[in-house]
Design a protein around this motif. Structure first.
Motif, PDB file in Angstrom:
ATOM      1  N   MET A 195      10.745 -16.634  42.756  1.00 22.92           N
ATOM      2  CA  MET A 195      10.009 -17.927  42.087  1.00 22.92           C
ATOM      3  C   MET A 195       8.742 -17.172  41.372  1.00 22.92           C
ATOM      4  O   MET A 195       8.237 -16.543  42.189  1.00 22.92           O
ATOM      5  N   SER A 196       8.515 -17.606  40.447  1.00 22.79           N
ATOM      6  CA  SER A 196       7.289 -17.253  39.535  1.00 22.79           C
ATOM      7  C   SER A 196       5.996 -17.837  40.045  1.00 22.79           C
ATOM      8  O   SER A 196       6.073 -18.979  40.846  1.00 22.79           O
ATOM      9  N   VAL A 197       4.977 -17.250  39.927  1.00 24.17           N
ATOM     10  CA  VAL A 197       3.680 -17.733  40.389  1.00 24.17           C
ATOM     11  C   VAL A 197       3.256 -18.796  39.790  1.00 24.17           C
ATOM     12  O   VAL A 197       2.972 -19.886  40.416  1.00 24.17           O
ATOM     13  N   GLU A 198       3.728 -19.037  38.514  1.00 23.36           N
ATOM     14  CA  GLU A 198       3.481 -20.525  37.746  1.00 23.36           C
ATOM     15  C   GLU A 198       4.267 -21.593  38.395  1.00 23.36           C
ATOM     16  O   GLU A 198       3.724 -22.575  38.707  1.00 23.36           O
TER      17      GLU A 198
ATOM     18  N   GLN B 172       2.737 -22.551  41.705  1.00 25.90           N
ATOM     19  CA  GLN B 172       1.340 -22.969  41.526  1.00 25.90           C
ATOM     20  C   GLN B 172       1.691 -24.659  40.955  1.00 25.90           C
ATOM     21  O   GLN B 172       0.853 -25.441  41.377  1.00 25.90           O
ATOM     22  N   ALA B 173       2.892 -24.830  40.312  1.00 26.55           N
ATOM     23  CA  ALA B 173       3.052 -25.878  39.766  1.00 26.55           C
ATOM     24  C   ALA B 173       3.649 -27.132  40.745  1.00 26.55           C
ATOM     25  O   ALA B 173       3.406 -28.233  40.680  1.00 26.55           O
ATOM     26  N   LEU B 174       4.091 -26.531  41.943  1.00 26.93           N
ATOM     27  CA  LEU B 174       4.628 -27.269  43.037  1.00 26.93           C
ATOM     28  C   LEU B 174       3.389 -28.051  43.797  1.00 26.93           C
ATOM     29  O   LEU B 174       3.673 -29.308  44.043  1.00 26.93           O
ATOM     30  N   VAL B 175       2.221 -27.530  43.890  1.00 28.65           N
ATOM     31  CA  VAL B 175       1.157 -28.083  44.467  1.00 28.65           C
ATOM     32  C   VAL B 175       0.722 -29.473  44.065  1.00 28.65           C
ATOM     33  O   VAL B 175       0.720 -30.352  44.679  1.00 28.65           O
ATOM     34  N   PRO B 176       0.471 -29.689  42.579  1.00 25.14           N
ATOM     35  CA  PRO B 176      -0.075 -30.850  42.342  1.00 25.14           C
ATOM     36  C   PRO B 176       1.208 -31.963  42.256  1.00 25.14           C
ATOM     37  O   PRO B 176       0.981 -33.066  42.666  1.00 25.14           O
ATOM     38  N   LEU B 177       2.437 -31.390  42.242  1.00 23.02           N
ATOM     39  CA  LEU B 177       3.594 -32.361  42.405  1.00 23.02           C
ATOM     40  C   LEU B 177       3.652 -32.759  43.764  1.00 23.02           C
ATOM     41  O   LEU B 177       3.890 -34.176  43.917  1.00 23.02           O
ATOM     42  N   LEU B 178       3.464 -31.828  44.620  1.00 25.97           N
ATOM     43  CA  LEU B 178       3.672 -32.304  46.155  1.00 25.97           C
ATOM     44  C   LEU B 178       2.620 -33.163  46.516  1.00 25.97           C
ATOM     45  O   LEU B 178       2.617 -34.209  47.177  1.00 25.97           O
TER      46      LEU B 178
END
Length: 149
Positions: free
Chosen positions: A125-128, A131-137
């Motif tokens: 999984m890329s760092v991006e 990081q994109a998971l955090v605001p979605l979760l």
């Protein structure tokens, strides 16, 4: 299948449940050397952010019930990581505070989140993406935690 909505692979809840279990299990080897569990780590993080919290603040912040948090705190107290005291402002409330040992553990354990992130990135999984998971979760949790109308 006559009811595709009942197929396990179609369930968002199953994916979230599985992800939660796997992440918690991934942390276990890191915490084992310190003699703590993942839920205890969550409590410690709250207290490292702000010490001397009332129990209801901890339960609310962790989205857990008092009957789940109380035994957790009792075990942490036996480990010498925290103390619980009656509030002077309201004797019905208990204040949870770090001990010296609980504060020292912060320094020892500070790299654990980075270790897990590095493992996830190393597995594909890329760092991006991570990081994109955090605001979605965060958005998902905010929506799901709202009371039903």
């Amino acid at each position: 299948m006559s009811y595709p909505q009942l197929k396990l692979d179609n369930q968002l809840c199953f994916r979230l449940y599985t992800a939660s279990r796997l992440v918690t299990a991934s942390y276990t080897p890191f915490f084992k050397q310190y003699g703590i569990t993942y839920p205890q780590y969550l409590v410690l993080m709250l207290l490292w952010e702000q010490d001397n919290r009332i129990i209801s603040d901890i339960t609310e912040r962790l989205h857990l019930e008092t009957n789940t948090v109380t035994p957790l705190l009792q075990r942490m107290e036996k480990l010498g990581l925290i103390v619980r005291q009656k509030s002077q402002a309201d004797s019905r409330q208990r204040i949870v505070s770090l001990t010296g040992e609980g504060r020292r553990l912060k320094e020892q354990i500070k790299e654990v989140p980075n270790c897990l992130a590095r493992e996830i990135v190393a597995k594909g999984m890329s760092v991006e993406e991570l990081q994109a998971l955090v605001p979605l979760l965060d958005k998902f949790i905010d929506i799901v935690s709202k009371p039903r109308e």
